[in-house]
Design a protein around this motif. Structure first.
Motif, short mmCIF file in Angstrom:
data_model
loop_
_atom_site.label_atom_id
_atom_site.label_comp_id
_atom_site.label_asym_id
_atom_site.label_seq_id
_atom_site.Cartn_x
_atom_site.Cartn_y
_atom_site.Cartn_z
N LYS A 144 -22.32 12.95 -10.36
CA LYS A 144 -21.47 11.80 -11.24
C LYS A 144 -20.13 11.57 -11.37
O LYS A 144 -19.56 10.44 -11.53
N ASP A 145 -19.54 12.57 -11.09
CA ASP A 145 -18.08 12.72 -11.21
C ASP A 145 -17.32 12.33 -9.95
O ASP A 145 -18.18 11.92 -8.77
N THR A 146 -15.92 12.05 -9.86
CA THR A 146 -15.33 11.40 -8.60
C THR A 146 -15.22 12.43 -7.64
O THR A 146 -15.48 13.78 -7.99
N VAL A 147 -15.10 12.09 -6.46
CA VAL A 147 -14.88 12.96 -5.42
C VAL A 147 -13.66 12.59 -4.68
O VAL A 147 -13.50 11.31 -4.32
N ASP A 148 -13.09 13.55 -4.06
CA ASP A 148 -11.75 13.21 -3.23
C ASP A 148 -12.30 12.89 -1.53
O ASP A 148 -13.25 13.56 -1.32
N ASP A 149 -11.78 11.96 -1.22
CA ASP A 149 -11.96 11.60 0.11
C ASP A 149 -11.70 12.90 1.21
O ASP A 149 -12.72 12.89 2.38
N ASP A 150 -11.04 13.83 0.95
CA ASP A 150 -10.84 14.88 1.77
C ASP A 150 -11.84 15.91 1.88
O ASP A 150 -12.19 16.44 3.08
N VAL A 151 -12.58 15.84 0.71
CA VAL A 151 -13.99 16.49 0.69
C VAL A 151 -14.99 15.63 1.57
O VAL A 151 -15.79 16.51 2.51
N ILE A 152 -15.27 14.71 1.75
CA ILE A 152 -16.05 13.84 2.35
C ILE A 152 -15.76 14.02 4.05
O ILE A 152 -16.43 14.22 5.04
N GLU A 177 -5.26 6.88 7.85
CA GLU A 177 -4.30 6.36 6.80
C GLU A 177 -5.08 5.63 5.84
O GLU A 177 -4.96 5.57 4.70
N GLU A 178 -6.44 4.80 6.48
CA GLU A 178 -7.03 4.41 5.43
C GLU A 178 -7.84 5.17 4.64
O GLU A 178 -8.45 5.92 5.08
N ASP A 179 -7.99 4.53 3.36
CA ASP A 179 -8.83 5.29 2.41
C ASP A 179 -10.17 4.75 2.35
O ASP A 179 -10.49 3.63 2.75
N LEU A 180 -11.12 5.62 2.01
CA LEU A 180 -12.52 5.06 1.67
C LEU A 180 -12.64 4.43 0.40
O LEU A 180 -11.65 4.31 -0.46
N LYS A 181 -13.86 3.78 0.05
CA LYS A 181 -13.77 2.84 -0.89
C LYS A 181 -13.62 3.55 -2.47
O LYS A 181 -14.02 4.97 -2.33
N ASP A 182 -13.15 2.94 -3.35
CA ASP A 182 -13.02 3.37 -4.44
C ASP A 182 -14.44 3.90 -5.28
O ASP A 182 -15.26 3.30 -5.02
N ALA A 183 -14.26 4.95 -5.83
CA ALA A 183 -15.67 5.80 -6.30
C ALA A 183 -16.26 4.71 -7.44
O ALA A 183 -17.54 4.52 -7.54
N ASN A 184 -15.50 4.15 -8.10
CA ASN A 184 -15.93 3.13 -9.16
C ASN A 184 -16.51 1.93 -8.58
O ASN A 184 -17.56 1.60 -9.32
#
Length: 211
Positions: A152-160, A178-185
């Motif tokens: 349920k906690d947030t996760v860094d994009d680097d982990v994915i 350079e593009e980030d993934l969608k925000d966890a919220n």
């Protein structure tokens, strides 16, 4: 009187127990008949008794075929009668099916599901370009959503990105993008909104009469 009691543990083991011990005795007597014509006649009588004992099978396709197979099984395949169907064999009955391949190849990341690995394998086969890059980001975003379902906690994009790199065998490296993934919220919010919409549909259907 006690000496005359006979326990099931002391009796002969029933081969097809759903028909009972009396029918098994009839089958045993059938095996001892030497006259072929008489043996065929008794075999058909036993089939009729078996059909009466299993009336729910009358609506099942190949009802008679099933009964004849069970007759041969009860006789331990030691029976030479004129069956209207192909005679079953002990080897065929004891034949073991081929073992099924276990679908989970990466139990380390079970929270992603098996379909993710199939999607990754498909993406690796695509030619590099905008189309493949869009697919890679779609896969990564879905992996992030699956991760949040598990944690349920947030996760860094680097982990994915690290997990994606590992599952793709090093073929997909998004760490330098350079593009980030969608925000966890946003991912969690879309998941919750999907549940609330389904609950809203259920509540709206309550009270409606079904005709």
């Amino acid at each position: 009187m006690i000496d005359q009691l006979e326990y099931n543990t002391e009796r002969e083991k029933l081969i097809v127990p759903e028909y009972g011990r009396h029918l098994q005795k009839m089958v045993n007597q059938l095996r001892e008949i030497k006259d072929r014509e008489e043996q065929n006649k008794v075999a058909k009588s036993i089939i009729a008794v078996m059909g009466n004992l299993q009336p729910h099978l009358r609506d099942v396709p190949d009802f008679q075929h099933k009964l004849w197979d069970q007759l041969f099984i009860a006789a331990e395949f030691d029976l030479d009668v004129d069956s209207p169907y192909e005679t079953p064999s002990k080897e065929k009955l004891e034949e073991r099916p081929e073992p099924l391949e276990y679908p989970q190849n990466y139990p380390k990341y079970r929270f992603y599901g098996n379909n993710i690995k199939r999607m990754i394998d498909q993406a690796v086969q695509w030619e590099k370009g905008d189309k493949r890059e869009a697919l890679e980001f779609a896969i990564a975003n879905h992996m992030k959503k699956c991760f949040l379902n598990w944690n349920k906690d947030t996760v860094d994009d680097d982990v994915i990105f690290k997990h994606l790199f590992e599952l793709s065998g090093g073929e997909i490296n998004m760490a330098k993008k350079e593009e980030d993934l969608k925000d966890a919220n946003r991912l969690v919010r879309s998941r919750k909104s999907g549940k609330s919409n389904s609950n809203r549909k259920k509540s709206s259907n309550r009270g409606k009469k079904r005709y």
